[in-house]
Design a protein around this motif. Sequence first.
Motif, PDB file in Angstrom:
ATOM      1  N   LEU A  75       0.872  -1.179  -0.005  1.00 47.15           N
ATOM      2  CA  LEU A  75       0.045   0.072   0.066  1.00 47.15           C
ATOM      3  C   LEU A  75       0.799   1.403  -0.075  1.00 47.15           C
ATOM      4  O   LEU A  75       0.482   2.290  -0.603  1.00 47.15           O
ATOM      5  N   TYR A  76       2.039   1.246   0.792  1.00 46.26           N
ATOM      6  CA  TYR A  76       2.913   2.335   0.622  1.00 46.26           C
ATOM      7  C   TYR A  76       3.883   2.415  -0.401  1.00 46.26           C
ATOM      8  O   TYR A  76       3.937   3.478  -1.099  1.00 46.26           O
ATOM      9  N   GLU A  77       4.387   1.414  -0.906  1.00 45.99           N
ATOM     10  CA  GLU A  77       5.367   1.297  -2.107  1.00 45.99           C
ATOM     11  C   GLU A  77       4.899   1.566  -3.362  1.00 45.99           C
ATOM     12  O   GLU A  77       5.288   2.291  -4.121  1.00 45.99           O
ATOM     13  N   GLN A  78       3.507   1.094  -3.587  1.00 41.91           N
ATOM     14  CA  GLN A  78       2.873   1.387  -4.701  1.00 41.91           C
ATOM     15  C   GLN A  78       1.941   2.669  -4.575  1.00 41.91           C
ATOM     16  O   GLN A  78       1.045   2.666  -5.583  1.00 41.91           O
ATOM     17  N   PHE A 104      -2.286   4.196  -1.421  1.00 40.07           N
ATOM     18  CA  PHE A 104      -3.085   5.183  -0.292  1.00 40.07           C
ATOM     19  C   PHE A 104      -3.822   6.319  -1.244  1.00 40.07           C
ATOM     20  O   PHE A 104      -5.114   6.846  -0.691  1.00 40.07           O
ATOM     21  N   LYS A 105      -3.278   6.536  -2.478  1.00 40.64           N
ATOM     22  CA  LYS A 105      -3.693   7.790  -3.278  1.00 40.64           C
ATOM     23  C   LYS A 105      -5.076   7.281  -3.596  1.00 40.64           C
ATOM     24  O   LYS A 105      -5.914   8.264  -3.987  1.00 40.64           O
ATOM     25  N   ASP A 106      -5.313   6.049  -4.023  1.00 41.29           N
ATOM     26  CA  ASP A 106      -6.536   5.580  -4.702  1.00 41.29           C
ATOM     27  C   ASP A 106      -7.598   5.553  -3.441  1.00 41.29           C
ATOM     28  O   ASP A 106      -8.814   5.473  -4.173  1.00 41.29           O
ATOM     29  N   LEU A 107      -7.179   5.694  -2.396  1.00 42.52           N
ATOM     30  CA  LEU A 107      -8.282   5.677  -1.245  1.00 42.52           C
ATOM     31  C   LEU A 107      -8.725   7.349  -0.988  1.00 42.52           C
ATOM     32  O   LEU A 107      -9.354   7.433   0.091  1.00 42.52           O
ATOM     33  N   GLY A 108      -7.994   8.093  -1.852  1.00 46.58           N
ATOM     34  CA  GLY A 108      -8.326   9.733  -1.338  1.00 46.58           C
ATOM     35  C   GLY A 108      -7.286  10.267  -0.751  1.00 46.58           C
ATOM     36  O   GLY A 108      -7.647  11.641  -0.204  1.00 46.58           O
ATOM     37  N   ASP A 158      -3.526  12.078  -0.147  1.00 47.72           N
ATOM     38  CA  ASP A 158      -2.592  12.899  -1.044  1.00 47.72           C
ATOM     39  C   ASP A 158      -1.313  12.571  -0.840  1.00 47.72           C
ATOM     40  O   ASP A 158      -0.513  12.572  -1.783  1.00 47.72           O
ATOM     41  N   SER A 159      -0.888  11.924   0.253  1.00 47.93           N
ATOM     42  CA  SER A 159       0.491  11.693   0.513  1.00 47.93           C
ATOM     43  C   SER A 159       0.586  10.822   1.716  1.00 47.93           C
ATOM     44  O   SER A 159      -0.519  10.594   2.576  1.00 47.93           O
ATOM     45  N   LEU A 160       1.865  10.283   2.032  1.00 46.48           N
ATOM     46  CA  LEU A 160       1.828   9.519   3.172  1.00 46.48           C
ATOM     47  C   LEU A 160       1.487  10.099   4.527  1.00 46.48           C
ATOM     48  O   LEU A 160       1.139   9.523   5.288  1.00 46.48           O
ATOM     49  N   GLU A 161       2.099  11.619   4.618  1.00 45.10           N
ATOM     50  CA  GLU A 161       1.813  12.152   5.919  1.00 45.10           C
ATOM     51  C   GLU A 161       0.010  12.457   5.795  1.00 45.10           C
ATOM     52  O   GLU A 161      -0.390  12.266   6.864  1.00 45.10           O
ATOM     53  N   ASP A 162      -0.713  12.524   4.901  1.00 48.44           N
ATOM     54  CA  ASP A 162      -1.941  12.812   4.702  1.00 48.44           C
ATOM     55  C   ASP A 162      -2.672  11.453   5.373  1.00 48.44           C
ATOM     56  O   ASP A 162      -3.610  11.405   6.107  1.00 48.44           O
ATOM     57  N   PHE A 163      -1.949  10.456   4.784  1.00 47.48           N
ATOM     58  CA  PHE A 163      -2.772   9.040   4.961  1.00 47.48           C
ATOM     59  C   PHE A 163      -2.296   8.843   6.650  1.00 47.48           C
ATOM     60  O   PHE A 163      -3.391   8.457   7.465  1.00 47.48           O
TER      61      PHE A 163
END
Length: 245
Positions: free
Chosen positions: A219-222, A225-229, A231-236
């Motif tokens: 989920l992180y490497e690919q 998380f952007k597909d879930l809405g 914007d970034s690692l920090e946002d997730f």
Amino acid sequence: TEPNEDGSLDFHLENFSLQDDAKGMEQGWVRFKIHGWDNFPSSNPKPVVLIPTSFDATHRDLEYHIGPGRTFDPEQVRVIVINHFGNGESFSPSHEDTHKKRFPSAVRYPDNIRAQKLALDALGVSQIDLLYGFSMGAMQAFHWGAMFPTSVKRMAAVCGSARTGNTNKIFLQSLRHAVMASKGWDGLSGRFKGTQTEHDTVLRAFARIYAGWGVSSELYEQEAFKDLGFDSLEDFSVRSYEGGF
């Protein structure tokens, strides 16, 4: 007992024996929420589904499963979502000060299951048609099946194990030590007694640790998380994990 504001109920316990605490639980309670209990003929009741809560969940958090067109439809089944000790709903360390009751030094899975069984007995529920549990809920499901095999017809244990593995123990210790390293930790009592700000800081640390374990590395490497809405690692991390805790 009278319903709480959200419709949940408390089953009260007195002098409840525990596996690893000789003093037991002098007073406490198990909190649960029932869905789909009304309007069924007693001669042909709807099947019963029991859902024990997972590690950081309460009965409210699991209601996304329940409703028309969802996993469990109250028109078709009776659903009981039951909270484990220590989750902030059933008797927990956080209740000690307000309720002036001592929380035990240790509560094990069998203690939870025996308390839950007493609550169901009081409701007149002798047979669980499906026991559904995720993560820690799955571990409770396994214990239910082992301790009361004639009471459980079917079990759906999702993303759980019958016994905590060593890798999981290391992860849980990291959460424990995040609390113990905080300013609000009181080593003498073995309790967190910090301010609200310190409380929030610890929960954010919990969330950041959990973010590394709760989902797959893919989920992180690919950047899925952007597909879930997000914007970034920090946002997730902030909106998904910090927001969840």
